[in-house]
Design a protein around this motif. Structure first.
Motif, PDB file in Angstrom:
ATOM      1  N   LEU A  45      -9.899   4.876  -1.446  1.00  0.00           N
ATOM      2  CA  LEU A  45      -9.059   3.717  -1.131  1.00  0.00           C
ATOM      3  C   LEU A  45      -9.315   2.576  -2.113  1.00  0.00           C
ATOM      4  O   LEU A  45     -10.393   2.455  -2.679  1.00  0.00           O
ATOM      5  CB  LEU A  45      -9.333   3.236   0.296  1.00  0.00           C
ATOM      6  CG  LEU A  45      -9.210   4.272   1.417  1.00  0.00           C
ATOM      7  CD1 LEU A  45      -9.548   3.628   2.759  1.00  0.00           C
ATOM      8  CD2 LEU A  45      -7.817   4.886   1.449  1.00  0.00           C
ATOM      9  N   SER A  46      -8.322   1.748  -2.275  1.00  0.00           N
ATOM     10  CA  SER A  46      -8.486   0.555  -3.103  1.00  0.00           C
ATOM     11  C   SER A  46      -9.435  -0.408  -2.410  1.00  0.00           C
ATOM     12  O   SER A  46      -9.622  -0.347  -1.190  1.00  0.00           O
ATOM     13  CB  SER A  46      -7.134  -0.128  -3.302  1.00  0.00           C
ATOM     14  OG  SER A  46      -6.655  -0.646  -2.060  1.00  0.00           O
ATOM     15  N   SER A  53      -8.992  -3.411  -1.652  1.00  0.00           N
ATOM     16  CA  SER A  53      -8.249  -4.183  -0.648  1.00  0.00           C
ATOM     17  C   SER A  53      -8.076  -3.388   0.637  1.00  0.00           C
ATOM     18  O   SER A  53      -8.231  -3.932   1.740  1.00  0.00           O
ATOM     19  CB  SER A  53      -6.875  -4.591  -1.191  1.00  0.00           C
ATOM     20  OG  SER A  53      -6.999  -5.440  -2.300  1.00  0.00           O
ATOM     21  N   LEU A  54      -7.785  -2.094   0.509  1.00  0.00           N
ATOM     22  CA  LEU A  54      -7.596  -1.271   1.697  1.00  0.00           C
ATOM     23  C   LEU A  54      -8.930  -0.969   2.371  1.00  0.00           C
ATOM     24  O   LEU A  54      -9.015  -0.901   3.598  1.00  0.00           O
ATOM     25  CB  LEU A  54      -6.876   0.035   1.332  1.00  0.00           C
ATOM     26  CG  LEU A  54      -6.407   0.907   2.503  1.00  0.00           C
ATOM     27  CD1 LEU A  54      -5.660   0.085   3.544  1.00  0.00           C
ATOM     28  CD2 LEU A  54      -5.526   2.045   1.996  1.00  0.00           C
ATOM     29  N   PHE A 103       0.836  -1.198   0.000  1.00  0.00           N
ATOM     30  CA  PHE A 103       0.000   0.000   0.000  1.00  0.00           C
ATOM     31  C   PHE A 103       0.870   1.246   0.000  1.00  0.00           C
ATOM     32  O   PHE A 103       2.002   1.235   0.498  1.00  0.00           O
ATOM     33  CB  PHE A 103      -0.904   0.019   1.236  1.00  0.00           C
ATOM     34  CG  PHE A 103      -1.823  -1.165   1.332  1.00  0.00           C
ATOM     35  CD1 PHE A 103      -2.991  -1.222   0.576  1.00  0.00           C
ATOM     36  CD2 PHE A 103      -1.528  -2.228   2.162  1.00  0.00           C
ATOM     37  CE1 PHE A 103      -3.836  -2.310   0.664  1.00  0.00           C
ATOM     38  CE2 PHE A 103      -2.373  -3.323   2.255  1.00  0.00           C
ATOM     39  CZ  PHE A 103      -3.525  -3.363   1.501  1.00  0.00           C
ATOM     40  N   GLU A 104       0.309   2.282  -0.550  1.00  0.00           N
ATOM     41  CA  GLU A 104       0.992   3.569  -0.531  1.00  0.00           C
ATOM     42  C   GLU A 104       1.078   4.070   0.909  1.00  0.00           C
ATOM     43  O   GLU A 104       0.114   3.988   1.672  1.00  0.00           O
ATOM     44  CB  GLU A 104       0.210   4.573  -1.376  1.00  0.00           C
ATOM     45  CG  GLU A 104       0.770   5.982  -1.363  1.00  0.00           C
ATOM     46  CD  GLU A 104      -0.120   6.963  -2.098  1.00  0.00           C
ATOM     47  OE1 GLU A 104       0.185   8.165  -2.057  1.00  0.00           O
ATOM     48  OE2 GLU A 104      -1.125   6.507  -2.687  1.00  0.00           O
ATOM     49  N   THR A 158      -1.558  -3.479   7.158  1.00  0.00           N
ATOM     50  CA  THR A 158      -0.982  -2.834   5.967  1.00  0.00           C
ATOM     51  C   THR A 158       0.543  -2.906   5.981  1.00  0.00           C
ATOM     52  O   THR A 158       1.207  -2.209   5.208  1.00  0.00           O
ATOM     53  CB  THR A 158      -1.420  -1.361   5.887  1.00  0.00           C
ATOM     54  OG1 THR A 158      -0.943  -0.652   7.045  1.00  0.00           O
ATOM     55  CG2 THR A 158      -2.934  -1.243   5.786  1.00  0.00           C
TER      56      THR A 158
END
Length: 332
Positions: free
Chosen positions: A255-256, A258-259, A35-36, A67
């Motif tokens: 957010l993605s 997944s996140l 993740f970013e 994360t």
């Protein structure tokens, strides 16, 4: 055998590191997700050791772990509603009482209608189903993604005069009541003399006898040493307060998937943890108060029904002027 063993070890290492048959971006294998790096601000109302602050810290730890350290959640406690009357605070994530939110929209006061719930587990069940879904829709109107609704606890009245076992026992007691319409209406219907007073001044007013009693969640009362200047407390399910755990909807939508799933899962775990902590805190406080010779009164079902009947005008007023549909989500 000596030649086969190194090859087998390398094969196993490939499996463990995801080099064979695993998609690093698959949500089924979260350990490989990347993740970013980003930092979110989480604001809650409680003091350092309060249950809601502990819950916020727990959520922060969960997100950091899930994360792999990419997302950090900074917890800031002790915030209040913004002076402009907008959505509570401007943090990325908030953990605030439903009564605080009711200053913005009276629909949120539905959770505090007198004797709406018969127990903490009854409240949790309603909040995890249709009632909670209905409130999440209202929160969405204010740009909030609801991650869950925890327990702010039942607001228990204390006094220095007598045990409270029926509405008649509250009659003419000079009671400091928080300035929320649903609270003041309920206590007025039960016959109490409701007075306003800044919380820091309550201890002195009770010690000197200027006021007979007060009503607050047990955790707040205990932290302010109310047990030192009161003789009676009623352990009841009279007036409940929820705890809304929300993320700014724009942030959540950015957010993605997944996140988002991690946030949802961590939010669910945090709320379950919060409810457990609140239950433990309540029982611990009551135990300490009993040892301090405070008379703890638990209402019978018949007494609770008497209080509930006396406060029926609160329900009628809410249905007529606020939202009959929202009320039905909890009472049907």
């Amino acid at each position: 055998m000596k030649r086969i063993l190194p090859t087998l070890i390398l094969f196993l290492l490939f499996l463990l590191t995801g080099c064979i048959g695993l998609d690093p971006t698959s949500s089924d294998d979260p350990i490989f997700l990347e993740f970013e790096s980003q930092t979110w601000q989480l604001t809650c109302f409680g003091s350092k050791n309060a249950v809601d602050t502990q819950t916020a810290e727990y959520f922060s730890q969960l997100v950091y772990r899930e994360t792999n350290g990419a997302v950090q959640v900074n917890v800031r406690s002790g915030s209040t509603l913004s002076s402009g009357g907008d959505v509570p605070d401007k943090a990325d994530i908030t953990l605030f009482s439903s009564l605080l939110w009711s200053q913005l929209d009276p629909r949120f006061s539905v959770l505090t209608l007198p004797f709406l719930f018969s127990s903490a587990s009854d409240a949790a069940d309603a909040l995890d189903k249709e009632g909670g879904d209905a409130l999440a829709e209202v929160l969405a109107e204010y740009g909030q993604q609801c991650l869950g609704i925890g327990s702010g606890g039942f607001r228990c009245p204390t006094n220095s005069i007598r045990s409270i076992t029926s509405p008649a026992d509250l009659r003419d007691l000079r009671l400091r009541v928080d300035d929320y319409p649903v609270l003041r209406e309920a206590y007025s219907l039960w016959g109490a003399d409701c007075v306003s007073l800044s919380w820091p001044l309550v201890y002195t007013a009770l010690r000197t006898g200027t006021h007979d009693g007060q009503e607050m969640p047990l955790e707040d009362a205990h932290r302010s040493s109310i047990q030192e200047v009161q003789s009676y407390v009623t352990d009841w399910t009279g007036l409940y307060s929820g705890l809304f755990f929300c993320m700014d909807a724009e942030l959540y939508d950015s957010l993605s998937p997944s996140l988002q799933k991690i946030v949802d899962d961590c939010g669910e775990k945090a709320i379950a943890h919060q409810r457990h902590l609140m239950s433990e805190s309540t029982q611990s406080i009551l135990s300490q108060w009993r040892k301090a010779k405070i008379t703890v009164t638990t209402l019978t079902p018949e007494a609770a029904a008497e209080f509930r009947a006396a406060a029926q005008p609160c329900y009628d007023a809410f249905a007529q002027s606020v939202s009959a549909d929202l009320l039905a989500a909890f009472t049907d």
